[in-house]
Design an enzyme around this catalytic site. Structure first.
Site, PDB file in Angstrom:
ATOM      1  N   ILE A   1       0.905  -1.150   0.000  1.00  0.00           N
ATOM      2  CA  ILE A   1       0.000   0.000   0.000  1.00  0.00           C
ATOM      3  C   ILE A   1       0.945   1.201   0.000  1.00  0.00           C
ATOM      4  O   ILE A   1       1.602   1.493   0.997  1.00  0.00           O
ATOM      5  CB  ILE A   1      -0.926   0.013   1.226  1.00  0.00           C
ATOM      6  CG1 ILE A   1      -1.855  -1.198   1.181  1.00  0.00           C
ATOM      7  CG2 ILE A   1      -1.722   1.319   1.269  1.00  0.00           C
ATOM      8  CD1 ILE A   1      -2.777  -1.333   2.365  1.00  0.00           C
ATOM      9  N   PRO A   2       1.049   1.897  -1.137  1.00  0.00           N
ATOM     10  CA  PRO A   2       2.132   2.861  -1.365  1.00  0.00           C
ATOM     11  C   PRO A   2       1.967   4.224  -0.687  1.00  0.00           C
ATOM     12  O   PRO A   2       1.814   5.245  -1.337  1.00  0.00           O
ATOM     13  CB  PRO A   2       2.142   2.989  -2.888  1.00  0.00           C
ATOM     14  CG  PRO A   2       0.704   2.792  -3.270  1.00  0.00           C
ATOM     15  CD  PRO A   2       0.191   1.745  -2.317  1.00  0.00           C
ATOM     16  N   CYS A   3       2.061   4.247   0.628  1.00  0.00           N
ATOM     17  CA  CYS A   3       1.950   5.508   1.360  1.00  0.00           C
ATOM     18  C   CYS A   3       3.133   6.437   1.073  1.00  0.00           C
ATOM     19  O   CYS A   3       3.029   7.644   1.285  1.00  0.00           O
ATOM     20  CB  CYS A   3       1.808   5.249   2.857  1.00  0.00           C
ATOM     21  SG  CYS A   3       3.129   4.263   3.564  1.00  0.00           S
ATOM     22  N   HIS A   4       4.228   5.893   0.551  1.00  0.00           N
ATOM     23  CA  HIS A   4       5.381   6.727   0.213  1.00  0.00           C
ATOM     24  C   HIS A   4       5.066   7.680  -0.945  1.00  0.00           C
ATOM     25  O   HIS A   4       5.781   8.652  -1.145  1.00  0.00           O
ATOM     26  CB  HIS A   4       6.598   5.858  -0.128  1.00  0.00           C
ATOM     27  CG  HIS A   4       6.404   4.963  -1.304  1.00  0.00           C
ATOM     28  ND1 HIS A   4       5.729   3.749  -1.197  1.00  0.00           N
ATOM     29  CD2 HIS A   4       6.756   5.097  -2.605  1.00  0.00           C
ATOM     30  CE1 HIS A   4       5.697   3.172  -2.395  1.00  0.00           C
ATOM     31  NE2 HIS A   4       6.314   3.971  -3.263  1.00  0.00           N
ATOM     32  N   ARG A   5       3.997   7.433  -1.668  1.00  0.00           N
ATOM     33  CA  ARG A   5       3.603   8.275  -2.799  1.00  0.00           C
ATOM     34  C   ARG A   5       2.769   9.473  -2.377  1.00  0.00           C
ATOM     35  O   ARG A   5       2.297  10.236  -3.215  1.00  0.00           O
ATOM     36  CB  ARG A   5       2.818   7.440  -3.819  1.00  0.00           C
ATOM     37  CG  ARG A   5       3.647   6.329  -4.437  1.00  0.00           C
ATOM     38  CD  ARG A   5       2.849   5.485  -5.407  1.00  0.00           C
ATOM     39  NE  ARG A   5       3.628   4.329  -5.806  1.00  0.00           N
ATOM     40  CZ  ARG A   5       3.103   3.187  -6.242  1.00  0.00           C
ATOM     41  NH1 ARG A   5       1.789   3.057  -6.358  1.00  0.00           N
ATOM     42  NH2 ARG A   5       3.891   2.177  -6.554  1.00  0.00           N
TER      43      ARG A   5
END
Length: 177
Positions: free
Chosen positions: A135-139
């Site tokens: 789940i790409p929270c870094h984006r």
């Protein structure tokens, strides 16, 4: 299931810990180092016994290795998000739709969810994301392009943004939007 299955794997910055309680990946810790007392860690944190299981994580490990090589953009695995609140789950679902190589601001995520003005709450949910990268929270970035927070540290967030070719000025700490 009264056990946690886990495995360590290498990442560009060190090691990642993957864990499953039987319903899918429930934990992906990015800034971890192999511990000789991992069983004690799981016993203390979750009250469950743990055992290493490389076979269970074989496919996900390959997918993550391909991601780090720039060959993989989406992941296929079962995820257990039962630890999240309804709001957190809604945020995580929205984050899952951010395409590889793209970014949104915390405010934009809040707007997409129908909760304008909830940017801080979105940031809090990003910080509680149990399976970063998948789940790409870094984006998710600040409105002005600043990094914002990241539970695994800003250097790992920068590494992931660079890996995905999201334009980022490392010397100024800002992304060009």
């Amino acid at each position: 299931m009264d056990k946690i299955s886990y495995i360590w794997m290498k990442a560009p910055w060190g090691h990642i810990l993957l864990a499953d309680k039987g319903n899918g990946l429930f934990l992906l810790e990015l800034n971890n180092n192999p511990s000789s007392n991992i069983e004690g860690y799981f016993e203390e944190k979750f009250g469950l016994r743990a055992h290493e299981d490389a076979k269970l994580f074989r496919d996900l490990k390959i997918q993550l290795e391909e991601y780090f090589q720039g060959k993989k953009q989406k992941f296929r695995c079962n995820i257990d998000l039962s630890s999240g609140t309804d709001f957190q789950k809604k945020v995580w679902k929205t984050l899952s739709k951010i395409p590889y190589g793209k970014s949104l601001s915390y405010s934009e995520v809040a707007q997409k969810m129908g909760h304008p003005g909830a940017a801080r709450a979105v940031g809090g949910a990003c910080g509680k994301n149990p399976v970063p990268i998948i789940i790409p929270c870094h984006r998710v970035l600040g409105t002005t392009g600043d990094l914002g927070g990241f539970s695994s540290g800003s250097s790992i967030k920068q590494t992931l943004l660079k890996l995905e070719n999201i334009p980022f000025n490392f010397s100024e700490g800002r992304v060009y939007l």
